[in-house]
Design a protein around this motif. Structure first.
Motif, PDB file in Angstrom:
ATOM      1  N   ARG A  34       0.916  -1.100   0.154  1.00 51.86           N
ATOM      2  CA  ARG A  34       0.131  -0.102  -0.171  1.00 51.86           C
ATOM      3  C   ARG A  34       0.914   1.143   0.070  1.00 51.86           C
ATOM      4  O   ARG A  34       0.213   2.233  -0.517  1.00 51.86           O
ATOM      5  CB  ARG A  34      -1.102   0.082   1.093  1.00 51.86           C
ATOM      6  N   LYS A  35       2.006   1.134   0.265  1.00 50.64           N
ATOM      7  CA  LYS A  35       2.913   2.360   0.538  1.00 50.64           C
ATOM      8  C   LYS A  35       3.405   2.807  -1.096  1.00 50.64           C
ATOM      9  O   LYS A  35       3.492   3.975  -1.288  1.00 50.64           O
ATOM     10  CB  LYS A  35       4.373   2.027   1.124  1.00 50.64           C
ATOM     11  N   ALA A  36       3.130   1.728  -1.974  1.00 47.70           N
ATOM     12  CA  ALA A  36       3.127   2.287  -3.267  1.00 47.70           C
ATOM     13  C   ALA A  36       2.212   3.147  -3.977  1.00 47.70           C
ATOM     14  O   ALA A  36       2.517   3.536  -4.940  1.00 47.70           O
ATOM     15  CB  ALA A  36       3.486   0.918  -3.998  1.00 47.70           C
ATOM     16  N   LEU A  37       1.103   3.155  -3.219  1.00 46.11           N
ATOM     17  CA  LEU A  37       0.174   3.999  -3.943  1.00 46.11           C
ATOM     18  C   LEU A  37       0.343   5.629  -3.225  1.00 46.11           C
ATOM     19  O   LEU A  37      -0.379   6.458  -3.869  1.00 46.11           O
ATOM     20  CB  LEU A  37      -1.224   3.550  -3.283  1.00 46.11           C
ATOM     21  N   ALA A  38       1.340   5.823  -2.440  1.00 48.04           N
ATOM     22  CA  ALA A  38       1.686   7.189  -2.076  1.00 48.04           C
ATOM     23  C   ALA A  38       1.930   8.184  -3.173  1.00 48.04           C
ATOM     24  O   ALA A  38       2.710   7.564  -4.063  1.00 48.04           O
ATOM     25  CB  ALA A  38       2.369   7.325  -0.849  1.00 48.04           C
ATOM     26  N   GLU A  39       1.457   9.234  -3.391  1.00 42.72           N
ATOM     27  CA  GLU A  39       1.809  10.090  -4.804  1.00 42.72           C
ATOM     28  C   GLU A  39       3.228  10.187  -4.800  1.00 42.72           C
ATOM     29  O   GLU A  39       3.741  10.548  -5.810  1.00 42.72           O
ATOM     30  CB  GLU A  39       1.210  11.588  -4.419  1.00 42.72           C
ATOM     31  N   ASP A  40       4.057  10.423  -3.604  1.00 40.51           N
ATOM     32  CA  ASP A  40       5.490  10.475  -3.730  1.00 40.51           C
ATOM     33  C   ASP A  40       6.356   9.210  -3.885  1.00 40.51           C
ATOM     34  O   ASP A  40       7.502   9.553  -3.574  1.00 40.51           O
ATOM     35  CB  ASP A  40       5.903  11.460  -2.687  1.00 40.51           C
ATOM     36  N   TRP A  41       5.693   8.169  -4.009  1.00 41.50           N
ATOM     37  CA  TRP A  41       6.335   6.893  -3.924  1.00 41.50           C
ATOM     38  C   TRP A  41       7.409   6.961  -5.123  1.00 41.50           C
ATOM     39  O   TRP A  41       7.105   7.233  -6.259  1.00 41.50           O
ATOM     40  CB  TRP A  41       5.218   5.830  -4.115  1.00 41.50           C
TER      41      TRP A  41
END
Length: 284
Positions: free
Chosen positions: A267-274
């Motif tokens: 789910r961290k990969a969905l962050a806009e700054d990923w």
């Protein structure tokens, strides 16, 4: 949300699923929801014709349906379906397929098949996936409504030998099994839920009007999904989904670490700054 309807009783549906391989939720969608489904689907129809006798040469399909409108997001995580799945699959189960299917007049019957037959696990066995089909148009024996073989979810490999194997969609069907198929006749808004091991097919459409439906299928958390949602649904769309829906699409960890992204929760990969770790420089 409490809409005043009686609580959903999973027990009779579970009993029918275990005994017959399928059960029908009669009042799954109301008129307003059906209207929203038709409106959300309208821009996506008339684009994808089937390429073989399994997809249907006179059948239209819309894939990655879960991302085609808010109504499909809500239906994919419908609490009645999830209540059944909670009893039939392991925690962390995933959405394996999500598609609309419009069978046009003149379409021939599909080959007989079962939905989780691409998992090479000997039968008889527990289902690895559970399927739902929602009637947007009423299902009849003439308009291409789904046809099922009740009790076939418990058949062995020997008993189902010779059906469609995923490769030759034009292979001759088994007449002995075909003669035992029963049409699912249900009103618009009803939903049939069935085990991934149940033999079935889309029926031929001998009527003068299309038959519209859509199907969500769910699988065990360790099984590969039919649709690759990481590629089909861009992150900018997936990040606005509910956490429950993100889990259904595979943005979760099945313990102890299946599904991780470079040892991080997906789910961290969905962050806009990923930034994927493989693209990060030293010290990032």
């Amino acid at each position: 949300m409490d809409d005043g309807s009686p609580p959903f009783d999973v027990t009779p549906h579970l009993e029918r699923l275990q005994r017959d391989g399928y059960s029908i939720i009669e009042d799954f969608l109301g008129p307003d929801e059906l209207r929203a489904v038709r409106e959300a689907l309208a821009p996506h129809l008339d684009r994808h014709a089937g390429r073989n006798n399994f997809e249907g040469h006179r059948t239209e399909r819309v894939y990655a349906l879960v991302a085609r409108g808010a109504i499909f997001e809500r239906i994919t995580e419908d609490p009645r379906v999830l209540a059944l799945l909670d009893r039939l699959l392991q925690p962390g189960y995933q959405l394996t397929a999500s598609q609309a299917i419009r069978i046009l007049p003149g379409e021939t019957p599909q080959p007989i098949h079962y939905d989780d037959q691409f998992y090479p696990v000997p039968r008889p066995r527990p289902a690895i996936s559970i399927s739902t089909i929602v009637a947007v148009d009423a299902f009849t024996a003439e308009n291409g409504g789904t046809e099922i073989l009740p009790g076939s979810h418990a058949m062995s490999d020997a008993e189902v030998a010779g059906i469609y194997d995923g490769f030759d969609a034009d292979a001759p069907t088994r007449a002995d099994l075909e003669s035992r198929l029963v049409p699912v006749q249900m009103p618009a808004g009803a939903c049939v839920v069935f085990q991934g091991t149940l033999l079935h097919r889309g029926g031929g459409n001998r009527s003068t009007a299309p038959r519209l439906a859509f199907s969500n299928q769910y699988c065990e958390p360790w099984a590969r999904t039919q649709e690759n949602y990481f590629l089909a649904i861009p992150p900018q769309i997936a990040r606005r989904f509910s956490p429950r829906l993100q889990t259904l699409l595979g943005y979760h960890i099945w313990p102890p670490f299946m599904g991780h992204v470079s040892a991080l929760h997906p789910r961290k990969a969905l962050a806009e700054d990923w930034v994927p770790p493989v693209l990060r420089g030293p010290g990032d």
